[in-house]
Write a protein that holds these residues in place. Structure first.
Motif, PDB file in Angstrom:
ATOM      1  N   THR A 124       2.170   2.990   3.569  1.00  9.57           N
ATOM      2  CA  THR A 124       2.009   2.564   4.968  1.00  9.57           C
ATOM      3  C   THR A 124       0.558   2.733   5.388  1.00  9.57           C
ATOM      4  O   THR A 124      -0.205   3.501   4.776  1.00  9.57           O
ATOM      5  CB  THR A 124       2.890   3.410   5.915  1.00  9.57           C
ATOM      6  N   ALA A 125       0.185   2.030   6.439  1.00  3.59           N
ATOM      7  CA  ALA A 125      -1.172   2.157   6.972  1.00  3.59           C
ATOM      8  C   ALA A 125      -1.435   3.588   7.424  1.00  3.59           C
ATOM      9  O   ALA A 125      -2.523   4.130   7.195  1.00  3.59           O
ATOM     10  CB  ALA A 125      -1.373   1.176   8.120  1.00  3.59           C
ATOM     11  N   ALA A 126      -0.442   4.225   8.043  1.00  2.00           N
ATOM     12  CA  ALA A 126      -0.624   5.599   8.515  1.00  2.00           C
ATOM     13  C   ALA A 126      -0.864   6.549   7.345  1.00  2.00           C
ATOM     14  O   ALA A 126      -1.736   7.420   7.418  1.00  2.00           O
ATOM     15  CB  ALA A 126       0.595   6.038   9.324  1.00  2.00           C
TER      16      ALA A 126
ATOM     17  N   ALA B  62      -8.466   0.962  10.786  1.00  2.00           N
ATOM     18  CA  ALA B  62      -9.415   0.601   9.734  1.00  2.00           C
ATOM     19  C   ALA B  62      -8.728   0.295   8.407  1.00  2.00           C
ATOM     20  O   ALA B  62      -9.388   0.032   7.403  1.00  2.00           O
ATOM     21  CB  ALA B  62     -10.437   1.710   9.545  1.00  2.00           C
ATOM     22  N   ILE B  63      -7.413   0.307   8.417  1.00  2.00           N
ATOM     23  CA  ILE B  63      -6.641  -0.070   7.224  1.00  2.00           C
ATOM     24  C   ILE B  63      -6.271  -1.544   7.356  1.00  2.00           C
ATOM     25  O   ILE B  63      -5.719  -1.972   8.372  1.00  2.00           O
ATOM     26  CB  ILE B  63      -5.356   0.786   7.093  1.00  2.00           C
TER      27      ILE B  63
ATOM     28  N   VAL C 265      -6.785   1.904  -3.522  1.00  2.00           N
ATOM     29  CA  VAL C 265      -7.432   1.426  -2.301  1.00  2.00           C
ATOM     30  C   VAL C 265      -8.904   1.138  -2.590  1.00  2.00           C
ATOM     31  O   VAL C 265      -9.478   1.691  -3.526  1.00  2.00           O
ATOM     32  CB  VAL C 265      -7.326   2.448  -1.148  1.00  2.00           C
ATOM     33  N   PHE C 266      -9.470   0.257  -1.767  1.00  2.00           N
ATOM     34  CA  PHE C 266     -10.902  -0.004  -1.899  1.00  2.00           C
ATOM     35  C   PHE C 266     -11.499  -0.243  -0.522  1.00  2.00           C
ATOM     36  O   PHE C 266     -10.833  -0.740   0.379  1.00  2.00           O
ATOM     37  CB  PHE C 266     -11.181  -1.190  -2.836  1.00  2.00           C
TER      38      PHE C 266
ATOM     39  N   ILE D  89     -13.630  -0.921   6.283  1.00  2.00           N
ATOM     40  CA  ILE D  89     -12.172  -0.976   6.295  1.00  2.00           C
ATOM     41  C   ILE D  89     -11.673  -0.760   4.869  1.00  2.00           C
ATOM     42  O   ILE D  89     -12.426  -0.929   3.907  1.00  2.00           O
ATOM     43  CB  ILE D  89     -11.645  -2.309   6.892  1.00  2.00           C
ATOM     44  N   TRP D  90     -10.432  -0.369   4.769  1.00  2.00           N
ATOM     45  CA  TRP D  90      -9.836  -0.076   3.464  1.00  2.00           C
ATOM     46  C   TRP D  90      -8.626  -0.969   3.257  1.00  2.00           C
ATOM     47  O   TRP D  90      -7.848  -1.187   4.191  1.00  2.00           O
ATOM     48  CB  TRP D  90      -9.424   1.392   3.391  1.00  2.00           C
ATOM     49  N   ALA D  91      -8.474  -1.450   2.031  1.00  2.00           N
ATOM     50  CA  ALA D  91      -7.354  -2.324   1.686  1.00  2.00           C
ATOM     51  C   ALA D  91      -6.718  -1.840   0.387  1.00  2.00           C
ATOM     52  O   ALA D  91      -7.343  -1.111  -0.403  1.00  2.00           O
ATOM     53  CB  ALA D  91      -7.850  -3.759   1.528  1.00  2.00           C
ATOM     54  N   ALA D  92      -5.482  -2.268   0.156  1.00  2.00           N
ATOM     55  CA  ALA D  92      -4.764  -1.896  -1.057  1.00  2.00           C
ATOM     56  C   ALA D  92      -5.410  -2.544  -2.270  1.00  2.00           C
ATOM     57  O   ALA D  92      -5.947  -3.653  -2.200  1.00  2.00           O
ATOM     58  CB  ALA D  92      -3.299  -2.304  -0.953  1.00  2.00           C
TER      59      ALA D  92
END
Length: 167
Positions: free
Chosen positions: A38-40, A52-53, A146-147, A136-139
């Motif tokens: 999850t984003a959280a 920021a996710i 994450v990156f 920002i961070w993404a999967a």
């Protein structure tokens, strides 16, 4: 001793590089000790705001009998307004995709879907709210990967369209 890299993570890293992402950010792609579904959870693990996710959400865009995949990259602080997105892209309906459809079109599982690294490029909308964050961070293709990236870079590497996607 070398550590094997998951094939999805390798594909995401390669797609980022091929898409022109900053090599220094690509090098910061990492696998966390535990999955962050999850984003959280991702925000907590990274010590950043949930906004920021960049959540990678796959939808089915329905127009008449046609059903096409649509990737929406949204701030973790938002929920996608499916009716607004349908109107934005000219679809009759936009609905959340089932896990099997997500896996089919991305090669990745829900909770780890990256913005890139799919078998074929997906039409992509990028939440304009992500522009408010310097980083920002993404999967990264699996739930634990994450990156870091930026809004402009995310638009560039996905060939996405900036859009207001939240309700």
């Amino acid at each position: 001793m070398t550590t094997a890299v998951h094939p999805n993570v390798a594909r995401v890293s390669a797609a980022l590089t091929e898409g022109g992402a900053d090599p220094a950010r690509v090098a910061r792609l990492r696998v966390l000790p535990e999955g962050v579904h999850t984003a959280a959870a991702a925000a907590a693990a990274l010590g950043v705001e949930v906004g920021a996710i960049a959540n990678s959400l796959v939808f089915e865009a329905v127009t008449g009998e046609a059903v096409e995949p649509l990737l929406v990259l949204t701030s973790g602080a938002h929920r996608v307004d499916q009716a607004a997105v349908a109107a934005l892209i000219g679809a009759d309906e936009v609905r959340r995709a089932k896990p099997a459809f997500v896996k089919e079109v991305t090669g990745q599982v829900i909770g780890g879907v990256a913005p890139v690294g799919h078998p074929a490029p997906l039409p992509t909308l990028v939440d304009k709210a992500l522009a408010a964050y310097e980083e920002i961070w993404a999967a990264g293709g699996i739930p634990a990967a994450v990156f870091p990236t930026t809004f402009d870079e995310l638009v560039k590497v996905t060939k996405g369209e900036p859009a207001d996607v939240a309700g």
